[in-house]
Design an enzyme around this catalytic site. Sequence first.
Site, PDB file in Angstrom:
ATOM      1  N   HIS A 173      59.986  19.612  73.657  1.00  0.00           N
ATOM      2  CA  HIS A 173      60.752  18.492  74.193  1.00  0.00           C
ATOM      3  C   HIS A 173      62.110  19.000  74.680  1.00  0.00           C
ATOM      4  CE1 HIS A 173      57.961  15.532  72.440  1.00  0.00           C
ATOM      5  NE2 HIS A 173      57.887  16.380  71.418  1.00  0.00           N
ATOM      6  N   THR A 218      57.726  31.353  64.760  1.00  0.00           N
ATOM      7  CA  THR A 218      58.429  30.952  65.971  1.00  0.00           C
ATOM      8  C   THR A 218      58.451  32.049  67.029  1.00  0.00           C
ATOM      9  OG1 THR A 218      60.549  31.679  65.048  1.00  0.00           O
ATOM     10  CG2 THR A 218      59.919  29.387  64.681  1.00  0.00           C
TER      11      THR A 218
END
Length: 220
Positions: free
Chosen positions: A115, A173
């Site tokens: 996002h 990540t």
Amino acid sequence: MNDLERMISGRLYNPAAPELTAARLRARRLADRFNRTRAWQFKLRSRLICKLFPNAIGKSDAFFEPSIRVEYGFNVRFGKCFFMNFDCQLLDVAPITIGDDVMFGPRVTLATPMHPLLIEERKFQSYPDGEYDLEYAKPIVIGDGVWLAASVTVCGGVTIGAGSIIAAGSVVTRDIPAGVLAGGVPCKVIRPLTDADRMKPWDTYCAARAVGGDRSEERK
């Protein structure tokens, strides 16, 4: 380019587009049906998995425990001998590619959605064709022979190399190379996997079954 094409290519797209809303509803109905099956309904579970993941190569010999949660299903590709334990989530907004002989522990999450970072770009707002939020996604690649232990989260854009192990509770990540043990939040390489990690099952488990007892200690 429609919103489905934009989504798969990693561009900003409207998740409320009618074709995407319909595709998510289809996937959730199939997942709900799978999650309501009984443990002994192997054939029914297999049929539902084949429908939920139409582009997967190894769906005929994959094994899934309920419950499973899937965004679309058609963006997931997995190879032969895939095993997924209880309560896993595959958010396949971007493609998720899983190799052969991969194991997922319980509560593993693969999350491709992304996002905008700034709230004024992330929030619902009015566009020429309606009100919605925009998002995008990054693909995930899991190499052959990888084991993701319990409650591992893999974020979008990550590749995990063949044969590596991700320790329980890790949040991945960044890319992880092949043949290593990695863990932590964020996940980092702990050490390479070496011959010292061998458990020699043919000399212990198999031999013990053949002779009716574990003689491994006698051979040391």
